[in-house]
Design a protein around this motif. Structure first.
Motif, PDB file in Angstrom:
ATOM      1  N   UNK A   1      -8.569  -5.116  -2.802  1.00  0.00           N
ATOM      2  CA  UNK A   1      -7.500  -5.444  -1.852  1.00  0.00           C
ATOM      3  C   UNK A   1      -6.520  -6.440  -2.471  1.00  0.00           C
ATOM      4  N   UNK A   2      -7.139  -7.399  -3.192  1.00  0.00           N
ATOM      5  CA  UNK A   2      -6.309  -8.426  -3.865  1.00  0.00           C
ATOM      6  C   UNK A   2      -5.296  -7.765  -4.813  1.00  0.00           C
ATOM      7  N   UNK A   3      -5.820  -6.810  -5.627  1.00  0.00           N
ATOM      8  CA  UNK A   3      -4.962  -6.124  -6.604  1.00  0.00           C
ATOM      9  C   UNK A   3      -3.863  -5.323  -5.908  1.00  0.00           C
ATOM     10  N   UNK A   4      -4.240  -4.641  -4.831  1.00  0.00           N
ATOM     11  CA  UNK A   4      -3.244  -3.846  -4.122  1.00  0.00           C
ATOM     12  C   UNK A   4      -2.157  -4.752  -3.522  1.00  0.00           C
ATOM     13  N   UNK A   5      -2.608  -5.920  -3.003  1.00  0.00           N
ATOM     14  CA  UNK A   5      -1.642  -6.881  -2.423  1.00  0.00           C
ATOM     15  C   UNK A   5      -0.692  -7.402  -3.509  1.00  0.00           C
ATOM     16  N   UNK A   6      -1.315  -7.670  -4.682  1.00  0.00           N
ATOM     17  CA  UNK A   6      -0.503  -8.171  -5.821  1.00  0.00           C
ATOM     18  C   UNK A   6       0.555  -7.136  -6.210  1.00  0.00           C
TER      19      UNK A   6
END
Ligand code: 2U9
Length: 354
Positions: free
Chosen positions: A3-8
């Motif tokens: 999720x973190x990567x997608x948000x980034x």
């Protein structure tokens, strides 16, 4: 992590659209894709992951990097295109605008007059000779038959630099140099006689005068010299008549009055019919119908002899004129000092003939 990567990725893509210059774009690249960027930081966090998760997250990081890089490339191309278009718009040249005029200088009236005289004499088969303004007493006086006690040789009349160096008082030493050079050249070639001479010598000369409306301590002269076999006074008169007619007008006549110069014998002062009244008499010629234009004479045998020309074999004539005096009359300039103060308001009126 995922999720973190997608948000980034989302945040980065969103920011990317806000970058409006190449400079800002590069800063964006450093923030998200650089060595110290956020994606590299995410990659570093992978060490805390389990062995199963690592390849999945690794593949995801690569996918995010690739999509950010390709988004960057697209945005970069778009910005470059926009900047080029802006520059082309700003640098548009209106080819229908009139050209800017380049200010042109003008020929000094004295230079112009000297060129005109040169053209006339070149057409008569003369060559132009020049020489130094600093001369020896010998070249300036002695070799021209000017005696030791002549007033011109006085300190009051001539600028002396040393006892035997001076500022030339006429351009005659130039002609003396040419004669002696010819004599030397003939000797070198083993010939018995030097070549004949047909030259004019224009240049600046100096006299120790107080400057006023009609006198200048430095002024321009043009002298002429012809030395050959069988040169007679009638040759002098013919050349000077042609010169006066080409210079002042085709119906001009000349007359010769007796005079004296140490370097010519006989000597004469030469007048031309007044250019203003044509000879009837007016204010310009003081009712005489004549205007003095130059001095002349047959070269003194002593002068030929001293230069190395045999006066039994050669004769010659010489003449000399003051350029300022002729220019003042021709252009209606009343003060000789105007030629040397170089006020552009006066000088710019003498546009070159070309
Ligand atoms: C050589 C031999 C003779 C040059 C000459 C004059 C006459 C003359 C004056 C006119 C007004 C000077 O500018 S001015 O002050 N000059 O009248 N000059 S004959 O005679 C020469 C020159 C060179 C070897």
């Amino acid at each position: 992590m995922k999720e973190q990567l997608m948000a980034l990725k989302e945040q980065a893509l969103e920011k990317l659209t806000q970058q409006s210059s190449l400079h800002q774009l590069n800063e964006w690249k450093a923030t998200y894709l650089g060595k110290k960027g956020e994606l590299t930081a995410a990659l570093r966090g992978m060490k805390d992951l389990s062995a199963e998760e690592r390849p999945i997250v690794g593949a995801l990081v690569n996918e995010v990097r690739e999509s950010l890089e390709s988004a960057f490339d697209g945005q970069e191309a778009e910005l470059k295109r926009a900047e080029r278009e802006k520059r082309l718009r700003e640098e548009t040249i209106d080819v229908t605008l009139p050209g800017r005029s380049i200010p042109l200088g003008s020929e000094h009236p004295l230079t112009r007059l000297i060129r005109e005289v040169e053209e006339i004499f070149l057409g008569l088969g003369f060559q132009v000779a020049e020489g130094p303004e600093v001369e020896t007493d010998y070249n300036n006086f002695e070799a021209l038959n000017v005696p030791r006690n002549h007033p011109a040789r006085d300190m009051q009349d001539t600028f002396y630099i040393t006892e035997d160096m001076l500022l030339r008082t006429h351009t005659s030493p130039v002609q003396g140099r040419v004669l002696r050079a010819n004599v030397e050249a003939a000797k070198q070639r083993g010939e018995t006689s030097p070549q004949p001479v047909r030259i004019i010598a224009p240049g600046r000369v100096y006299r120790r005068d107080d400057d006023d409306a009609t006198h200048s301590h430095a002024f321009m002269q043009i002298e002429g010299l012809v030395v050959d076999r069988h040169i007679r006074m009638s040759d002098l008169k013919g050349i000077l008549t042609t010169f006066a007619q080409q210079m002042f007008g085709h119906d001009v006549a000349i007359r010769m009055r007796p005079s004296y110069f140490p370097f010519t014998e006989p000597s004469t002062e030469v007048d031309a019919t007044c250019y203003s009244c044509g000879g009837d008499g007016c204010r310009v010629c003081k009712q005489t119908g004549w205007i003095e234009i130059l001095g002349a004479g047959m070269v003194h045998p002593n002068v030929l002899e001293m230069a190395g020309y045999d006066p039994e074999e050669f004769t010659g004539f010489a003449f000399g004129m003051g350029v300022e005096r002729i220019a003042m009359r021709r252009y209606g300039i009343e003060d000789i000092r105007h030629f040397y103060t170089n006020d552009v308001r006066l000088m710019s009126q003498f546009k070159s003939r070309v």
